[in-house]
Design a protein around this motif. Structure first.
Motif, PDB file in Angstrom:
ATOM      1  N   THR A   1       0.825  -1.215   0.000  1.00  0.00           N
ATOM      2  CA  THR A   1       0.000   0.000   0.000  1.00  0.00           C
ATOM      3  C   THR A   1       0.859   1.265   0.000  1.00  0.00           C
ATOM      4  N   SER A   2       2.186   1.103  -0.041  1.00  0.00           N
ATOM      5  CA  SER A   2       3.094   2.237   0.075  1.00  0.00           C
ATOM      6  C   SER A   2       3.582   2.701  -1.295  1.00  0.00           C
ATOM      7  N   PHE A   3       3.498   3.982  -1.550  1.00  0.00           N
ATOM      8  CA  PHE A   3       4.018   4.545  -2.796  1.00  0.00           C
ATOM      9  C   PHE A   3       5.508   4.272  -2.939  1.00  0.00           C
ATOM     10  N   SER A   4       6.268   4.433  -1.866  1.00  0.00           N
ATOM     11  CA  SER A   4       7.721   4.242  -1.934  1.00  0.00           C
ATOM     12  C   SER A   4       8.068   2.826  -2.388  1.00  0.00           C
ATOM     13  N   TYR A   5       7.323   1.842  -1.886  1.00  0.00           N
ATOM     14  CA  TYR A   5       7.577   0.450  -2.266  1.00  0.00           C
ATOM     15  C   TYR A   5       7.163   0.203  -3.716  1.00  0.00           C
ATOM     16  N   VAL A   6       5.944   0.585  -4.062  1.00  0.00           N
ATOM     17  CA  VAL A   6       5.441   0.338  -5.416  1.00  0.00           C
ATOM     18  C   VAL A   6       6.296   1.062  -6.446  1.00  0.00           C
ATOM     19  N   ASP A   7       6.699   2.279  -6.149  1.00  0.00           N
ATOM     20  CA  ASP A   7       7.558   3.050  -7.035  1.00  0.00           C
ATOM     21  C   ASP A   7       8.855   2.294  -7.331  1.00  0.00           C
TER      22      ASP A   7
ATOM     23  N   ASP B   1      11.735   4.962 -17.573  1.00  0.00           N
ATOM     24  CA  ASP B   1      12.695   5.287 -16.527  1.00  0.00           C
ATOM     25  C   ASP B   1      12.640   6.783 -16.252  1.00  0.00           C
ATOM     26  N   VAL B   2      12.101   7.157 -15.105  1.00  0.00           N
ATOM     27  CA  VAL B   2      11.961   8.574 -14.746  1.00  0.00           C
ATOM     28  C   VAL B   2      12.587   8.799 -13.368  1.00  0.00           C
ATOM     29  N   HIS B   3      12.857  10.053 -13.031  1.00  0.00           N
ATOM     30  CA  HIS B   3      13.594  10.331 -11.797  1.00  0.00           C
ATOM     31  C   HIS B   3      12.962  11.391 -10.903  1.00  0.00           C
ATOM     32  N   SER B   4      12.342  12.406 -11.467  1.00  0.00           N
ATOM     33  CA  SER B   4      11.753  13.443 -10.615  1.00  0.00           C
ATOM     34  C   SER B   4      10.561  12.869  -9.871  1.00  0.00           C
ATOM     35  N   ILE B   5      10.274  13.438  -8.713  1.00  0.00           N
ATOM     36  CA  ILE B   5       9.198  12.916  -7.880  1.00  0.00           C
ATOM     37  C   ILE B   5       7.852  13.009  -8.606  1.00  0.00           C
ATOM     38  N   LYS B   6       7.614  14.087  -9.345  1.00  0.00           N
ATOM     39  CA  LYS B   6       6.330  14.230 -10.038  1.00  0.00           C
ATOM     40  C   LYS B   6       6.178  13.174 -11.130  1.00  0.00           C
ATOM     41  N   GLU B   7       7.265  12.921 -11.867  1.00  0.00           N
ATOM     42  CA  GLU B   7       7.204  11.891 -12.912  1.00  0.00           C
ATOM     43  C   GLU B   7       7.014  10.506 -12.301  1.00  0.00           C
ATOM     44  N   ARG B   8       7.657  10.263 -11.180  1.00  0.00           N
ATOM     45  CA  ARG B   8       7.514   8.961 -10.522  1.00  0.00           C
ATOM     46  C   ARG B   8       6.090   8.765 -10.004  1.00  0.00           C
ATOM     47  N   ILE B   9       5.488   9.819  -9.511  1.00  0.00           N
ATOM     48  CA  ILE B   9       4.098   9.726  -9.041  1.00  0.00           C
ATOM     49  C   ILE B   9       3.166   9.395 -10.204  1.00  0.00           C
ATOM     50  N   GLN B  10       3.352  10.073 -11.350  1.00  0.00           N
ATOM     51  CA  GLN B  10       2.508   9.788 -12.509  1.00  0.00           C
ATOM     52  C   GLN B  10       2.721   8.359 -13.006  1.00  0.00           C
ATOM     53  N   ARG B  11       3.967   7.907 -12.994  1.00  0.00           N
ATOM     54  CA  ARG B  11       4.255   6.534 -13.417  1.00  0.00           C
ATOM     55  C   ARG B  11       3.589   5.524 -12.480  1.00  0.00           C
TER      56      ARG B  11
ATOM     57  N   ASP C   1      -1.902   6.877  -0.230  1.00  0.00           N
ATOM     58  CA  ASP C   1      -0.482   7.148  -0.014  1.00  0.00           C
ATOM     59  C   ASP C   1       0.122   7.925  -1.181  1.00  0.00           C
ATOM     60  N   ILE C   2      -0.308   7.618  -2.404  1.00  0.00           N
ATOM     61  CA  ILE C   2       0.169   8.374  -3.564  1.00  0.00           C
ATOM     62  C   ILE C   2      -0.276   9.821  -3.464  1.00  0.00           C
ATOM     63  N   GLU C   3      -1.520  10.045  -3.043  1.00  0.00           N
ATOM     64  CA  GLU C   3      -2.022  11.415  -2.890  1.00  0.00           C
ATOM     65  C   GLU C   3      -1.232  12.164  -1.823  1.00  0.00           C
TER      66      GLU C   3
ATOM     67  N   PHE D   1       0.920  15.506  -2.450  1.00  0.00           N
ATOM     68  CA  PHE D   1       0.706  16.720  -1.656  1.00  0.00           C
ATOM     69  C   PHE D   1       2.035  17.243  -1.101  1.00  0.00           C
ATOM     70  N   LYS D   2       2.866  16.328  -0.573  1.00  0.00           N
ATOM     71  CA  LYS D   2       4.168  16.737  -0.027  1.00  0.00           C
ATOM     72  C   LYS D   2       5.080  17.269  -1.128  1.00  0.00           C
ATOM     73  N   ALA D   3       5.028  16.624  -2.291  1.00  0.00           N
ATOM     74  CA  ALA D   3       5.859  17.085  -3.410  1.00  0.00           C
ATOM     75  C   ALA D   3       5.447  18.476  -3.864  1.00  0.00           C
ATOM     76  N   ASP D   4       4.131  18.714  -3.943  1.00  0.00           N
ATOM     77  CA  ASP D   4       3.644  20.045  -4.337  1.00  0.00           C
ATOM     78  C   ASP D   4       4.026  21.094  -3.294  1.00  0.00           C
ATOM     79  N   ALA D   5       3.915  20.709  -2.019  1.00  0.00           N
ATOM     80  CA  ALA D   5       4.270  21.645  -0.944  1.00  0.00           C
ATOM     81  C   ALA D   5       5.755  21.983  -0.999  1.00  0.00           C
ATOM     82  N   ALA D   6       6.601  20.980  -1.278  1.00  0.00           N
ATOM     83  CA  ALA D   6       8.045  21.225  -1.365  1.00  0.00           C
ATOM     84  C   ALA D   6       8.371  22.118  -2.544  1.00  0.00           C
ATOM     85  N   THR D   7       7.666  21.899  -3.681  1.00  0.00           N
ATOM     86  CA  THR D   7       7.889  22.738  -4.862  1.00  0.00           C
ATOM     87  C   THR D   7       7.486  24.178  -4.584  1.00  0.00           C
TER      88      THR D   7
END
Length: 810
Positions: free
Chosen positions: A715-721, A740-750, A786-788, A792-798
């Motif tokens: 159920t974890s984004f970090s694991y599934v990613d 093969d993507v690297h930025s957090i936003k691209e990884r979330i979409q993938r 968890d993805i959401e 949210f954290k990625a958007d806040a950091a940006t």
């Protein structure tokens, strides 16, 4: 002679046997004919077969193949009660409906078909000793088993004449390569899974770069934290401060307490008088310290039973230095640590003798080869020697020569000489040996049995007490047919200590040593991190393991009670390239204590030293991996794990799940035996299940690792990613979008694309069936949350970075 030729010769003997055609009864048919066919003519071993297996009120003559049953043989009276229809001599591929024209043959086929389907076994064979028919009782190609074809041999002579066919389809090597499947079903096994994304990444798996700060921190972590108990010389302070009493059941484990307790319950039932726990809530079990005294009188070793990494070595050190210090004050501690000993030892008793002789001299100042000591040991023999014809002291030189020869004869028997030396020490000083053979569970089972036999020989003939530490799996194997079967033993279990307490004590100890080294001016110099920084970093970890229940649950379940693995997870995190050490120190410099995010710990454990998840290097298993081009298989391993846990937690299971139950479950939800077997192999390899051969047909025990993976990490984004690069995608249209993507936003979409793909495969899996214990739709809903949260954290950091940049230019 090669196995094929030898087996053919055995079949020729069987053809000429007077038992053929004698109308033997069913038991005689089995013993004289079918046994000979299976074990002499087809390359199977008796260990591969279970006879008279009982299941749901029925008895099966033979189940062949372990751990996965390959076929069932139903033996009938020779010639009666079934016969093969006339006119099929020379034909080996015969339709099952043709065979069933004979009523007795039809009854036998129905009987073995039921046995196969109850147990999840793919092939059924009926035989009366000189005829046989083999057919597929479990198929995934839409053809009912009773409408398919069978491999038929009408006589032993026909088997001999066409032995290449008999061997090519029913021998042990042939069954393993699925030759019979291709012959009868007319197709190859299911297509292999498509390539993984990892195959297209040129630098996969890559190495994660560390900053100078993280590199130095990793080095200091090794110095102050990493498994210090494996050092040869360990201080009493370390033993006192870092020891955690075992036996407290984990409050974070995702396995039920009944399953955790069952780990040793079956061992206790196998020992007369049961097994005691080595520790109680009040400390060391008084019966253990009492047995340390009486074991020498009973002449049997004390067995400490515990899994690998459970803390047996630490328990023994604490027992010797703290709990039983007064009892052992006059003992000679002789400790052989097989974790550090050479891999190959030709003469085990001799090797142990040499190691203990060295320890007597180095640790206790007793040289068992010293001239005066040797003469004192053999004083009785010297006096007796003086009365012989060689004891004439009228020629002093000759007498000394003969005396030396006599004593040299005793010294040449080193095992016996050490025994005599220890007897002499006890008689003259009252000091008895305490022999400890530790970490033998790091060696192969055969070597462990040899050590136990040596231990029993020492306990039987030497003065003092002998401790041997072994794992439960070795106990079961040896108890049934090995060295332990011959002896009455006294056993105590070492159960896992709570991993969160082990880590907390180790971190507290490390922090104290860092402070001490800084105050003494001996903290390593010329590093990018000083003692104050390291204390701040350790404070963050101490805070995390004190208050973060999610983190405690992660470490506790993924280590499965192995404190060595739990400490390795901790060490993996320290200085990881997936954790910003500078951020931890910046927070500390601001007067606060850094809060360790869960995703940082997960990524550190999953990736280790690499840029990408690598199944060969990671301590974490990819439960979505598949072996065939069947998207439903993404859910097979998690369902096997969920099914195993459900059965293990049911009443009367003793925490074990039969291999037959798992295969039957897998086939009942539409998977082939090959798919189930491949996923079971992965489960055992990655410690998601533990295989035991102690029960006929084999059985599996669920672990907290498997439970945590399918119930929590999935159920974890970090694991599934992390798993995406290692998971084959059977849908070509989706595969093109998984890159093969690297930025957090691209990884979330993938991850969203990957999740949608799994959702689609789940619909194909027919999720409406009630018997499916792992529900991807429920897991997917939690994954969405968890993805959401990650988004949210990625958007806040940006947004924070953009605001900082804007303020910088104002």
């Amino acid at each position: 002679m090669d196995p094929y030729a030898s087996a053919r010769d055995e079949l020729q003997k069987l053809v000429s046997s007077p038992t053929v055609g004698s109308g033997a009864n069913e038991d005689t048919t089995r013993l004289q004919l079918i046994d000979a066919l299976l074990f002499n003519c087809l390359g199977w071993n008796t260990q591969d077969a279970t006879t008279e297996d009982h299941h749901n009120g029925s008895y099966v003559d033979y189940i062949v193949g372990k751990p996965a049953a390959q076929f069932i043989v139903e033996a009938k009276r020779e010639g009666i009660p079934f016969t093969l229809p006339a006119g099929i001599t020379g034909r080996h591929a015969v339709s099952v409906p043709t065979l069933m024209e004979d009523k007795s043959t039809a009854a036998a086929i129905h009987q073995v078909l039921g046995y196969c389907q109850e147990r999840g076994v793919p092939v059924g064979i009926i035989s009366n000793g000189h005829q046989l028919a083999a057919f597929f009782a479990s198929r995934q190609d839409g053809v009912p088993p009773l409408k398919g074809e069978a491999l038929v041999f009408s006589s032993l002579q026909e088997m001999y004449d066409d032995f290449n066919m008999l061997w090519g389809y029913l021998s042990k090597p042939a069954v393993s390569t699925k030759n019979l499947q291709r012959y009868l079903i007319g197709r190859k096994s299911r297509a292999l899974a498509p390539e993984k994304l990892a195959n297209s990444i040129s630098h996969y798996p890559g190495f994660r770069k560390r900053s100078e700060l993280e590199t130095d921190l990793k080095m200091l972590g090794q110095l102050f934290i990493q498994d210090l108990e494996q050092e040869e010389q360990i201080s009493d302070d370390f033993v006192k401060d870092c020891y955690c009493a075992s036996g407290a059941l984990s409050q974070y484990s995702m396995l039920s307490r009944e399953v955790l307790r069952a780990r040793y319950a079956s061992a206790a039932a196998a020992v007369a008088g049961g097994i005691e726990k080595a520790s109680t809530k009040k400390g060391v079990n008084p019966k253990l310290t009492a047995d340390m005294v009486t074991a020498a009188l009973s002449r049997r070793p004390i067995i400490l039973l515990g899994d690998v990494g459970v803390g047996k070595s630490m328990f023994l050190r604490h027992l010797i230095r703290v709990d039983a210090k007064d009892v052992l004050k006059n003992s000679l501690i002789l400790y052989v640590n097989f974790l550090r000993e050479p891999v190959f030892v030709d003469d085990l008793p001799m090797y142990i003798t040499e190691r203990m002789s060295d320890q007597l001299e180095s640790d206790h100042g007793i040289d068992v080869h010293d001239r005066s000591f040797v003469k004192a040991v053999y004083n009785k023999e010297i006096n007796k020697f003086k009365r012989t014809i060689f004891g004439d002291e009228s020629d002093p030189d000759e007498y000394k020569k003969q005396e030396r020869l006599m004593l040299a004869g005793h010294l040449s028997k080193e095992f016996e000489h050490l025994r005599r030396s220890l007897e002499h020490i006890r008689a003259t000083s009252g000091r008895s040996p305490l022999v400890i053979l530790d970490n033998i569970d790091q060696r192969p089972p055969e070597f462990q049995e040899s050590i136990f036999e040596t231990a029993h020989s020492i306990a039987d003939s030497w003065p003092g007490t002998v401790f041997v530490a072994i794992r439960p799996s070795t106990f079961f194997q040896s108890r049934s047919r090995g060295a332990l079967a011959a002896y009455q033993t006294r056993m105590f279990t070492i159960e896992p200590a709570r991993t969160d307490q082990v880590i907390m004590k180790r971190l507290d100890y490390a922090r104290a040593k860092v402070v001490e080294s800084g105050a003494a001016g001996v903290f390593p110099q010329n590093l990018s991190i000083d003692d104050a920084d390291l204390v701040a970093y350790l404070n963050a970890l101490i805070k995390a393991f004190k208050y973060d229940d999610e983190l405690k649950s992660l470490i506790d379940n993924m280590s499965a009670g192995n404190t060595r693995d739990a400490l390795m997870f901790l060490f993996t995190f320290i200085g990881s390239g997936y954790v910003s050490t500078q951020r931890v120190l910046d927070v500390a410099n601001a007067g606060r204590v850094y809060t360790v995010p869960m995703h940082e710990f997960i990524r550190a454990i999953v990736f280790g030293d690499y840029d990408y998840f690598s199944p060969e290097a990671s301590a974490v298993c990819n439960i979505f991996d598949i072996t065939t081009n069947d998207g439903r298989e993404h859910f097979l391993l998690p369902n096997i794990l969920a099914h195993s846990q459900r059965v293990a937690e049911s009443a009367g299971s003793e925490g074990l799940v039969s291999a037959a139950s798992i295969y039957s479950f897998g086939q009942s939800v539409g998977f082939s035996q090959e798919q189930v077997g491949a996923q079971l192999d992965r489960a055992v390899k990655n410690n998601l299940l533990v295989f035991s051969g102690s029960v006929d047909g084999g059985s599996y025990r669920p672990t907290s690792v498997g439970s945590y993976l399918h119930r929590k990490l999935a159920t974890s984004f970090s694991y599934v990613d992390a798993m995406i690069v290692d998971t084959p995608i059977v849908d070509p249209s989706v595969r093109r979008n998984i890159r093969d993507v690297h930025s957090i936003k691209e990884r979330i979409q993938r991850a969203k694309h990957f999740q949608a793909y799994l959702d689609k495969q789940w619909e194909i899996f027919d999720p409406s069936r009630d018997e499916i214990p792992f529900r991807w739709d429920e897991v997917s809903a939690q994954l969405t949350t968890d993805i959401e949260a990650a988004e949210f954290k990625a958007d806040a950091a940006t947004q924070k970075r953009n605001e900082s940049a804007t303020n910088f230019w104002k």
